[in-house]
Design a protein around this motif. Structure first.
Motif, PDB file in Angstrom:
ATOM      1  N   TYR A   1      52.739   6.806  -6.152  1.00  0.00           N
ATOM      2  CA  TYR A   1      53.201   6.558  -4.779  1.00  0.00           C
ATOM      3  C   TYR A   1      54.437   7.392  -4.470  1.00  0.00           C
ATOM      4  CZ  TYR A   1      55.340   4.059  -0.860  1.00  0.00           C
ATOM      5  OH  TYR A   1      55.927   3.739   0.340  1.00  0.00           O
ATOM      6  N   ILE A   2      55.408   7.430  -5.377  1.00  0.00           N
ATOM      7  CA  ILE A   2      56.620   8.218  -5.159  1.00  0.00           C
ATOM      8  C   ILE A   2      56.274   9.706  -5.156  1.00  0.00           C
ATOM      9  CG2 ILE A   2      58.925   8.759  -6.036  1.00  0.00           C
ATOM     10  CD1 ILE A   2      58.552   5.932  -4.843  1.00  0.00           C
ATOM     11  N   ALA A   3      55.315  10.120  -6.009  1.00  0.00           N
ATOM     12  CA  ALA A   3      54.899  11.528  -6.045  1.00  0.00           C
ATOM     13  C   ALA A   3      54.248  11.953  -4.736  1.00  0.00           C
ATOM     14  CB  ALA A   3      53.952  11.765  -7.210  1.00  0.00           C
ATOM     15  N   SER A   4      53.608  11.009  -4.051  1.00  0.00           N
ATOM     16  CA  SER A   4      53.014  11.342  -2.748  1.00  0.00           C
ATOM     17  C   SER A   4      54.081  11.596  -1.693  1.00  0.00           C
ATOM     18  CB  SER A   4      52.092  10.209  -2.288  1.00  0.00           C
ATOM     19  OG  SER A   4      52.846   9.048  -1.951  1.00  0.00           O
ATOM     20  N   ILE A   5      55.302  11.076  -1.932  1.00  0.00           N
ATOM     21  CA  ILE A   5      56.432  11.288  -1.023  1.00  0.00           C
ATOM     22  C   ILE A   5      57.274  12.479  -1.481  1.00  0.00           C
ATOM     23  CG2 ILE A   5      58.529  10.232  -0.052  1.00  0.00           C
ATOM     24  CD1 ILE A   5      57.175   7.499  -0.505  1.00  0.00           C
ATOM     25  N   VAL A   6      57.488  12.559  -2.815  1.00  0.00           N
ATOM     26  CA  VAL A   6      58.280  13.638  -3.418  1.00  0.00           C
ATOM     27  C   VAL A   6      57.411  14.328  -4.469  1.00  0.00           C
ATOM     28  CG1 VAL A   6      60.422  14.232  -4.596  1.00  0.00           C
ATOM     29  CG2 VAL A   6      60.343  12.240  -3.079  1.00  0.00           C
ATOM     30  N   PRO A   7      56.784  15.444  -4.148  1.00  0.00           N
ATOM     31  CA  PRO A   7      55.843  16.088  -5.076  1.00  0.00           C
ATOM     32  C   PRO A   7      56.438  16.457  -6.432  1.00  0.00           C
ATOM     33  CG  PRO A   7      55.609  16.992  -2.867  1.00  0.00           C
ATOM     34  CD  PRO A   7      56.827  16.116  -2.848  1.00  0.00           C
ATOM     35  N   ASP A   8      57.744  16.727  -6.523  1.00  0.00           N
ATOM     36  CA  ASP A   8      58.316  17.147  -7.805  1.00  0.00           C
ATOM     37  C   ASP A   8      58.796  15.969  -8.658  1.00  0.00           C
ATOM     38  OD1 ASP A   8      60.431  16.409  -6.233  1.00  0.00           O
ATOM     39  OD2 ASP A   8      61.751  18.050  -6.873  1.00  0.00           O
ATOM     40  N   THR A   9      58.279  14.781  -8.372  1.00  0.00           N
ATOM     41  CA  THR A   9      58.655  13.595  -9.160  1.00  0.00           C
ATOM     42  C   THR A   9      58.292  13.798 -10.628  1.00  0.00           C
ATOM     43  OG1 THR A   9      58.369  12.103  -7.292  1.00  0.00           O
ATOM     44  CG2 THR A   9      58.252  11.128  -9.480  1.00  0.00           C
ATOM     45  N   ALA A  10      59.250  13.558 -11.513  1.00  0.00           N
ATOM     46  CA  ALA A  10      59.018  13.677 -12.948  1.00  0.00           C
ATOM     47  C   ALA A  10      58.382  12.396 -13.477  1.00  0.00           C
ATOM     48  CB  ALA A  10      60.333  13.962 -13.669  1.00  0.00           C
ATOM     49  N   ARG A  11      57.395  12.549 -14.359  1.00  0.00           N
ATOM     50  CA  ARG A  11      56.721  11.372 -14.917  1.00  0.00           C
ATOM     51  C   ARG A  11      57.326  11.040 -16.277  1.00  0.00           C
ATOM     52  NH1 ARG A  11      51.672   9.962 -12.436  1.00  0.00           N
ATOM     53  NH2 ARG A  11      51.603   8.387 -14.077  1.00  0.00           N
ATOM     54  N   PHE A  12      57.479   9.731 -16.550  1.00  0.00           N
ATOM     55  CA  PHE A  12      58.019   9.263 -17.823  1.00  0.00           C
ATOM     56  C   PHE A  12      57.009   8.304 -18.449  1.00  0.00           C
ATOM     57  CE2 PHE A  12      61.664  10.358 -15.239  1.00  0.00           C
ATOM     58  CZ  PHE A  12      62.485  11.066 -16.109  1.00  0.00           C
ATOM     59  N   GLU A  13      56.799   8.450 -19.738  1.00  0.00           N
ATOM     60  CA  GLU A  13      55.910   7.545 -20.444  1.00  0.00           C
ATOM     61  C   GLU A  13      56.622   6.217 -20.711  1.00  0.00           C
ATOM     62  OE1 GLU A  13      52.713   7.686 -21.217  1.00  0.00           O
ATOM     63  OE2 GLU A  13      52.579   9.607 -20.156  1.00  0.00           O
ATOM     64  N   ALA A  14      55.956   5.128 -20.381  1.00  0.00           N
ATOM     65  CA  ALA A  14      56.539   3.814 -20.626  1.00  0.00           C
ATOM     66  C   ALA A  14      56.293   3.415 -22.077  1.00  0.00           C
ATOM     67  CB  ALA A  14      55.930   2.785 -19.692  1.00  0.00           C
ATOM     68  N   ALA A  15      57.312   2.877 -22.697  1.00  0.00           N
ATOM     69  CA  ALA A  15      57.153   2.358 -24.054  1.00  0.00           C
ATOM     70  C   ALA A  15      56.378   1.050 -24.002  1.00  0.00           C
ATOM     71  CB  ALA A  15      58.522   2.156 -24.693  1.00  0.00           C
ATOM     72  N   SER A  16      55.957   0.593 -25.173  1.00  0.00           N
ATOM     73  CA  SER A  16      55.182  -0.647 -25.238  1.00  0.00           C
ATOM     74  C   SER A  16      55.934  -1.803 -24.595  1.00  0.00           C
ATOM     75  CB  SER A  16      54.885  -0.979 -26.702  1.00  0.00           C
ATOM     76  OG  SER A  16      54.223  -2.210 -26.806  1.00  0.00           O
ATOM     77  N   GLY A  17      55.262  -2.471 -23.653  1.00  0.00           N
ATOM     78  CA  GLY A  17      55.842  -3.633 -22.997  1.00  0.00           C
ATOM     79  C   GLY A  17      56.802  -3.314 -21.869  1.00  0.00           C
ATOM     80  N   GLU A  18      56.998  -2.035 -21.545  1.00  0.00           N
ATOM     81  CA  GLU A  18      57.932  -1.658 -20.492  1.00  0.00           C
ATOM     82  C   GLU A  18      57.198  -1.304 -19.201  1.00  0.00           C
ATOM     83  OE1 GLU A  18      61.649   0.212 -23.083  1.00  0.00           O
ATOM     84  OE2 GLU A  18      60.313   1.549 -21.944  1.00  0.00           O
ATOM     85  N   ALA A  19      57.880  -1.509 -18.088  1.00  0.00           N
ATOM     86  CA  ALA A  19      57.384  -1.073 -16.782  1.00  0.00           C
ATOM     87  C   ALA A  19      58.426  -0.140 -16.186  1.00  0.00           C
ATOM     88  CB  ALA A  19      57.154  -2.264 -15.864  1.00  0.00           C
ATOM     89  N   VAL A  20      57.978   1.010 -15.676  1.00  0.00           N
ATOM     90  CA  VAL A  20      58.887   1.994 -15.106  1.00  0.00           C
ATOM     91  C   VAL A  20      58.685   2.032 -13.602  1.00  0.00           C
ATOM     92  CG1 VAL A  20      59.666   4.389 -15.106  1.00  0.00           C
ATOM     93  CG2 VAL A  20      58.839   3.341 -17.231  1.00  0.00           C
ATOM     94  N   VAL A  21      59.775   1.791 -12.874  1.00  0.00           N
ATOM     95  CA  VAL A  21      59.747   1.822 -11.417  1.00  0.00           C
ATOM     96  C   VAL A  21      60.448   3.094 -10.955  1.00  0.00           C
ATOM     97  CG1 VAL A  21      60.463   0.647  -9.303  1.00  0.00           C
ATOM     98  CG2 VAL A  21      59.742  -0.694 -11.295  1.00  0.00           C
ATOM     99  N   TYR A  22      59.809   3.826 -10.043  1.00  0.00           N
ATOM    100  CA  TYR A  22      60.333   5.114  -9.581  1.00  0.00           C
ATOM    101  C   TYR A  22      61.030   4.933  -8.235  1.00  0.00           C
ATOM    102  CZ  TYR A  22      57.737   7.429 -13.305  1.00  0.00           C
ATOM    103  OH  TYR A  22      57.288   7.849 -14.538  1.00  0.00           O
ATOM    104  N   VAL A  23      62.095   5.738  -8.029  1.00  0.00           N
ATOM    105  CA  VAL A  23      62.907   5.630  -6.818  1.00  0.00           C
ATOM    106  C   VAL A  23      63.074   7.005  -6.186  1.00  0.00           C
ATOM    107  CG1 VAL A  23      65.094   4.841  -5.824  1.00  0.00           C
ATOM    108  CG2 VAL A  23      64.173   3.703  -7.864  1.00  0.00           C
ATOM    109  N   ALA A  24      62.846   7.057  -4.864  1.00  0.00           N
ATOM    110  CA  ALA A  24      63.092   8.286  -4.099  1.00  0.00           C
ATOM    111  C   ALA A  24      64.045   7.969  -2.959  1.00  0.00           C
ATOM    112  CB  ALA A  24      61.790   8.862  -3.563  1.00  0.00           C
ATOM    113  N   VAL A  25      64.988   8.891  -2.695  1.00  0.00           N
ATOM    114  CA  VAL A  25      65.976   8.708  -1.628  1.00  0.00           C
ATOM    115  C   VAL A  25      65.999   9.956  -0.753  1.00  0.00           C
ATOM    116  CG1 VAL A  25      68.398   8.250  -1.066  1.00  0.00           C
ATOM    117  CG2 VAL A  25      67.373   7.210  -3.110  1.00  0.00           C
ATOM    118  N   ASP A  26      65.728   9.789   0.535  1.00  0.00           N
ATOM    119  CA  ASP A  26      65.748  10.899   1.502  1.00  0.00           C
ATOM    120  C   ASP A  26      64.913  12.078   1.027  1.00  0.00           C
ATOM    121  OD1 ASP A  26      67.362   9.540   3.306  1.00  0.00           O
ATOM    122  OD2 ASP A  26      69.216  10.257   2.394  1.00  0.00           O
ATOM    123  N   GLY A  27      63.713  11.772   0.518  1.00  0.00           N
ATOM    124  CA  GLY A  27      62.805  12.831   0.117  1.00  0.00           C
ATOM    125  C   GLY A  27      63.118  13.471  -1.216  1.00  0.00           C
TER     126      GLY A  27
END
Length: 607
Positions: free
Chosen positions: A393-419
């Motif tokens: 979803y964040i990548a659809s707003i900011v194409p250069d969003t970097a992806r991070f692998e979540a460790a076991s049991g973790e959830a990663v939430v992405y944040v975009a500000v002003d594009g």
């Protein structure tokens, strides 16, 4: 016994008339006895026929016709005492059903009796008693010792000892600190505390539970439908046996003697007693089941699907780390994300907001916030456009969003500000301690296929699946995807357990939907067939085990009544059972079937 009779005026009247008829007959006043019996039973027959015709016009052909024919036949051949006994049997059976119904409703309706009606609103330097319905969001409330918390709120006092057993099943009091959310329905300890309302009465947890209990009480069990599956063949067999007895004996009395043993009390009453007992037992174990039809489907469940967050996990995410990108600070990313998440219903939002509060950050109010179901949320905070959600979803707003692998049991939430990609929030949500055993118990109960249907990312979902023993995982799903996958699951019936707004469509679409009611959304509870009232998933197993026991008891009670009735009807064709004796014998058949059905008021072994 007297109270039982006073609560059943019709059976009391039947007893009085029966005694009068017997006394008149014994005194040689046979005509008077016949007139009294004919008028009384005839009036009851007419009243029954009216209701029967109404049912037929609605397309429902039940078993009342057998009872009517039996009473008419006994009156026609002069066996008026037998007619009164048949009527006594029917009214007595209905009285037994009322008893079981009252007992079940007493267990199911315990919450209704405890519903708070008055709240103590703090106004200036004083406290004013007002109806709970008048409490508005943001108002301060005083909770006195041993009082029920009337609405959902946030604790203002430093500490509070609370009894949450009605909601969570936890028998020991729990201690909450200032800032903790308190659910309505919990009981305060020995010290008065102050809280601020965060929801109105209608939206609070306890009132949602009360509404579900009322809906369950009002729901009609499928017991009539279960009996109807036997109605036509049983009626046909009974009339055939009675007709053959008449033809072979050339005596119409034989017809009446057979039919008094065919009156369908076991079919009409034993199954409802069993289902009401099952509803009572599930309520005692923290599951409100919306009617007997759900119990029937639960008993047949062969596949089960689960949401992840808040269902298999505890739904209390905690922030582990903030990874800010260049140009942003950790506190800035967290504060902006928390501001937008205040408008979100997702369970991860609570963890983000709580983390910001723990760091002492100022959380502003987001404007024009729009939540994209299962993907994220976007809003404006102090003139800055902030988006929070999944990487795609964040990548659809900011194409250069970097992806991070979540460790076991973790959830990663992405944040975009002003594009611009601003960073990620790493949260963890522990698996419920009873989740693995619940899945294992379902397999032991014959559920052959289990799956996770979640909107979360696949690595996190697979980590949870491994911990609870589920092999099949479908991740990053939209609500429509969950509905489609659940519809394709085999074998059926399919059970779905979920808690969020995004689970509402699939909970409504599957054969049996169960919502996690303590922390789940109102939409999920309304869409589901049943609601778990405790902060645990194990009650799902109890509900299935109880439903199977209930259906087994209901069917067995029906077959006990049918077998005994048919056997005695065959004996009655020989003429060795007079009509009055047959009617009294049928009472014993009814009693046997109904007493067996009362076994459903006790939980099956191991529950």
């Amino acid at each position: 016994m007297l109270r039982f009779l006073l609560r059943s005026p019709l059976i009391l009247a039947t007893l009085v008339v029966g005694v009068a008829v017997v006394i008149c007959a014994a005194s040689g006043l046979e005509l008077a006895a016949r007139i009294i019996a004919t008028v009384f039973v005839g009036a009851f027959v007419l009243w029954t026929v009216v209701g029967m015709v109404r049912d037929m016009l609605r397309g429902h052909f039940g078993l009342d016709i057998l009872a009517v024919i039996a009473m008419v036949a006994t009156l026609a051949v002069g066996e008026y005492i037998a007619a009164v006994v048949v009527m006594l049997m029917l009214t007595g059976g209905e009285a037994l059903e009322d008893y079981a119904q009252r007992r079940a409703r007493r267990d199911l309706g315990a919450l209704l009796e405890r519903a708070p009606r008055i709240a103590h609103r703090i106004e200036g330097d004083g406290v004013r008693e007002v109806p709970v319905a008048e409490i508005a969001v943001g108002e301060e409330i005083l909770i006195r010792p041993a009082e029920l918390v009337p609405v959902d709120g946030v604790l203002l006092s430093d500490v509070a000892d609370l009894d949450e057993s009605q909601l969570t099943g936890e028998s020991l009091p729990v201690t909450r600190s200032a800032g903790a959310e308190i659910a309505s329905g919990t009981i305060n300890g020995t010290v008065a505390v102050r809280m601020r309302a965060v929801r109105t009465e209608a939206d609070s947890q306890y009132q949602q539970i009360v509404a579900l209990v009322r809906a369950a009480e009002a729901s009609k069990a499928p017991t009539v439908r279960m009996a109807d599956r036997f109605a036509i063949p049983f009626t046909a067999v009974s009339l055939i046996i009675a007709g053959i007895a008449w033809a072979l004996s050339d005596d119409p009395v034989r017809f009446a003697e057979v039919l008094v043993l065919a009156t369908p009390c076991p079919l009409l009453l034993a199954a409802p007693v069993a289902f009401l007992g099952g509803l009572s037992q599930t309520a005692k174990r923290g599951v409100v089941v919306k009617g007997g039809a759900v119990l029937e489907r639960l008993a047949q469940v062969r596949s089960a699907a689960f949401d992840k967050t808040g269902t298999l996990t505890q739904g209390r995410p905690t922030l582990m780390a903030v990874r800010a990108r260049a140009g942003f600070s950790e506190n800035e990313v967290l504060a902006l994300a928390a501001a937008v998440e205040t408008a979100s219903s997702h369970v991860l939002a609570a963890g983000i907001i709580s983390a910001a509060a723990d760091r002492g950050l100022t959380v502003d109010t987001a404007e024009r916030a729009v939540e994209v179901a299962t993907n994220g949320i976007i809003g404006v905070v102090r003139g800055r456009t902030v988006a929070v959600g999944k990487p795609a979803y964040i990548a659809s707003i900011v194409p250069d969003t970097a992806r991070f692998e979540a460790a076991s049991g973790e959830a990663v939430v992405y944040v975009a500000v002003d594009g611009r990609f601003a960073g990620t929030l790493v949260l963890t949500d522990e698996v419920r301690p009873d989740a693995a055993e619940t899945v294992a118990a379902l397999h032991r109960l014959g559920v052959t296929r289990t799956a996770i249907l979640t909107g979360d990312v696949e690595p996190t979902a697979r980590s949870v699946a491994e911990k609870v023993g589920i092999a099949e995982v479908h991740a990053e799903l939209l609500p429509a995807d969950k509905v489609r996958l659940a519809a394709d699951m085999q074998p059926r019936p399919v059970l779905m357990v979920g808690d969020g707004v995004n689970d509402a469509p699939v909970l409504a679409a599957v054969d049996v939907g169960i919502a996690m009611g303590v922390r789940g959304s109102t939409a999920a509870g309304e869409a589901a067939s049943a609601v778990v009232l405790r902060d645990a998933i194990s009650p799902v197993v109890s509900a299935i085990a109880i439903s199977r026991h209930t259906v087994s008891v209901a069917k067995t009670s029906i077959w006990i009544g049918i077998a005994l009735s048919v056997a005695l009807m065959l004996v009655a064709t020989t003429g060795v059972i007079p009509a009055v004796a047959g009617a009294l014998t049928q009472e014993l058949i009814d009693l046997a079937a109904i007493l067996y059905a009362l076994r459903a008021l006790r939980a099956p072994r191991g529950i």
